[in-house]
Every structure is written in C-alpha cells, then in structure tokens.
Motif scaffolding. Structure first.
Motif, mmCIF file in Angstrom:
data_model
loop_
_atom_site.group_PDB
_atom_site.id
_atom_site.type_symbol
_atom_site.label_atom_id
_atom_site.label_comp_id
_atom_site.label_asym_id
_atom_site.label_seq_id
_atom_site.Cartn_x
_atom_site.Cartn_y
_atom_site.Cartn_z
ATOM 1 N N UNK A 1 5.686 15.116 -5.042
ATOM 2 C CA UNK A 1 6.875 14.404 -4.585
ATOM 3 C C UNK A 1 6.841 14.357 -3.063
ATOM 4 N N UNK A 2 7.110 13.181 -2.491
ATOM 5 C CA UNK A 2 7.160 13.062 -1.038
ATOM 6 C C UNK A 2 8.437 12.339 -0.629
ATOM 7 N N UNK A 3 8.851 12.622 0.581
ATOM 8 C CA UNK A 3 10.004 11.928 1.171
ATOM 9 C C UNK A 3 9.516 11.198 2.416
ATOM 10 N N UNK A 4 9.734 9.903 2.466
ATOM 11 C CA UNK A 4 9.437 9.131 3.667
ATOM 12 C C UNK A 4 10.687 9.182 4.543
ATOM 13 N N UNK B 1 -5.137 10.675 -0.778
ATOM 14 C CA UNK B 1 -4.553 9.543 -1.512
ATOM 15 C C UNK B 1 -4.427 8.343 -0.562
ATOM 16 N N UNK B 2 -3.898 8.570 0.617
ATOM 17 C CA UNK B 2 -3.738 7.493 1.601
ATOM 18 C C UNK B 2 -5.093 6.887 1.968
ATOM 19 N N UNK B 3 -6.052 7.742 2.217
ATOM 20 C CA UNK B 3 -7.383 7.273 2.623
ATOM 21 C C UNK B 3 -8.072 6.478 1.512
ATOM 22 N N UNK B 4 -7.887 6.874 0.256
ATOM 23 C CA UNK B 4 -8.474 6.114 -0.858
ATOM 24 C C UNK B 4 -7.877 4.710 -0.957
ATOM 25 N N UNK B 5 -6.667 4.550 -0.431
ATOM 26 C CA UNK B 5 -6.019 3.238 -0.406
ATOM 27 C C UNK B 5 -6.424 2.431 0.828
ATOM 28 N N UNK B 6 -7.266 3.022 1.680
ATOM 29 C CA UNK B 6 -7.708 2.317 2.884
ATOM 30 C C UNK B 6 -6.795 2.498 4.074
ATOM 31 N N UNK B 7 -5.880 3.453 3.973
ATOM 32 C CA UNK B 7 -4.953 3.737 5.067
ATOM 33 C C UNK B 7 -5.528 4.817 5.973
ATOM 34 N N UNK B 8 -4.968 4.941 7.157
ATOM 35 C CA UNK B 8 -5.389 5.969 8.111
ATOM 36 C C UNK B 8 -4.364 7.097 8.099
ATOM 37 N N UNK B 9 -4.852 8.321 7.883
ATOM 38 C CA UNK B 9 -3.985 9.497 7.850
ATOM 39 C C UNK B 9 -4.115 10.253 9.166
ATOM 40 N N UNK B 10 -2.987 10.491 9.812
ATOM 41 C CA UNK B 10 -2.970 11.204 11.085
ATOM 42 C C UNK B 10 -3.460 12.636 11.014
ATOM 43 N N UNK B 11 -3.515 13.207 9.843
ATOM 44 C CA UNK B 11 -4.016 14.568 9.678
ATOM 45 C C UNK B 11 -5.497 14.705 10.003
ATOM 46 N N UNK C 1 3.261 5.868 -5.676
ATOM 47 C CA UNK C 1 2.964 5.889 -7.105
ATOM 48 C C UNK C 1 1.848 6.880 -7.423
ATOM 49 N N UNK C 2 0.800 6.887 -6.609
ATOM 50 C CA UNK C 2 -0.319 7.805 -6.848
ATOM 51 C C UNK C 2 0.095 9.254 -6.590
ATOM 52 N N UNK C 3 0.899 9.471 -5.570
ATOM 53 C CA UNK C 3 1.414 10.834 -5.341
ATOM 54 C C UNK C 3 2.176 11.302 -6.576
ATOM 55 N N UNK D 1 0.823 -1.211 0.000
ATOM 56 C CA UNK D 1 0.000 0.000 0.000
ATOM 57 C C UNK D 1 0.860 1.265 0.000
ATOM 58 N N UNK D 2 1.987 1.213 0.680
ATOM 59 C CA UNK D 2 2.898 2.368 0.706
ATOM 60 C C UNK D 2 3.425 2.645 -0.708
ATOM 61 N N UNK D 3 3.795 1.595 -1.429
ATOM 62 C CA UNK D 3 4.264 1.790 -2.802
ATOM 63 C C UNK D 3 3.142 2.336 -3.694
ATOM 64 N N UNK D 4 1.908 1.903 -3.454
ATOM 65 C CA UNK D 4 0.776 2.459 -4.208
ATOM 66 C C UNK D 4 0.578 3.931 -3.866
#
Length: 146
Positions: free
Chosen positions: A29-32, A114-124, A21-23, A15-18
C-alpha cells in the motif's frame, strides 16, 4: 502542493495508475502525497538550505506553504525547475499496517523496482541525492509543452 493524480500529464498519469495497481498486486500500500507544484512552491523548496530562514519562510508564505524551523532549513531539492511543475513527478510513501513507513529499505526497493519496470525513474537510485519518495517520468524535459 497537490496530490491530485488527475492533474498529472496524461501519459505519465497512466503509468502512475499502473504503478499503484502493481504495488497493490504485490501487497504494497502506498500513499501519494505530492504531485503537481507551482513554480513558486518549487522555488521556495529550492531556497531551503541555501538562504537564511527568514528569506525561506517569506518565499514559503508567498507560495502558500507553512513556515519551517531552522532545523528544517536544509536542502530538499537541487532543481529550480522540477518535473513536479509539469505534472511529471510524484512523491509517495509506503504504508504498513495503516502507518507510513520511511525507513524500510526492502519496501522502498520493491516500489522502486516496480516504477523502473514501468520505465519510470526512481529517485532512490540517484547517487548524489537519493530521494526514495520521488518517481518521475524518465527524460521528463522532452514531455514539457511550452
């Protein structure tokens, strides 16, 4: 603290790679900068803002983290046991024109969606302690292998 995506839990890593990719597809551009944490690192972070600076820095030293100043000794997490300790969370920051961007509400919202559409939880979205750089597996505790 790690920033190696390969150390993340397998289903979360996909999911992180997705997310990345979507970003990129949307021109973001994001930096983990943080993925996996040891329990010792998490405990040192948990102590911040709750213990005297001397105690915090001793815990940070044991966890092989750099010392902090008194002005940095503030609460940064509410969890002693974090999804970061299980490879089920990451922290990131958007980059615009080669520079990290912490205060652009619009770009944080785009990344969060983007994270939420992938089913992830965003701390924001957290009401009590918004954490825009944080994304984790939703219901992360059910993925822990003990």
């Amino acid at each position: 603290m790690e920033n190696n995506l390969e150390k993340l839990e397998t289903s979360f890593k996909k999911l992180v790679y997705k997310f990345l990719s979507e970003c990129q597809r949307q021109g973001i551009q994001v930096k983990i900068y943080n993925t996996l944490r040891t329990k010792e690192e998490q405990y040192a972070l948990y102590l911040q803002g709750r213990a005297p600076l001397e105690v915090v820095n001793e815990a940070r030293k044991r966890a092989k983290l750099k010392p902090i100043t008194q002005s940095e000794n503030k609460i940064v997490t509410y969890l002693k046991d974090s999804p970061h300790c299980y490879g089920l969370a990451f922290d990131f920051v958007p980059i615009i024109n080669g520079k990290v961007v912490w205060n652009n509400k619009e770009i944080w919202e785009k990344c969060g969606k983007i994270a939420e559409k992938l089913g992830l939880e965003w701390g924001g979205r957290w009401k009590n302690f918004p954490d825009k750089p944080h994304i984790q597996m939703k219901n992360w505790k059910k993925y822990i292998r003990i």
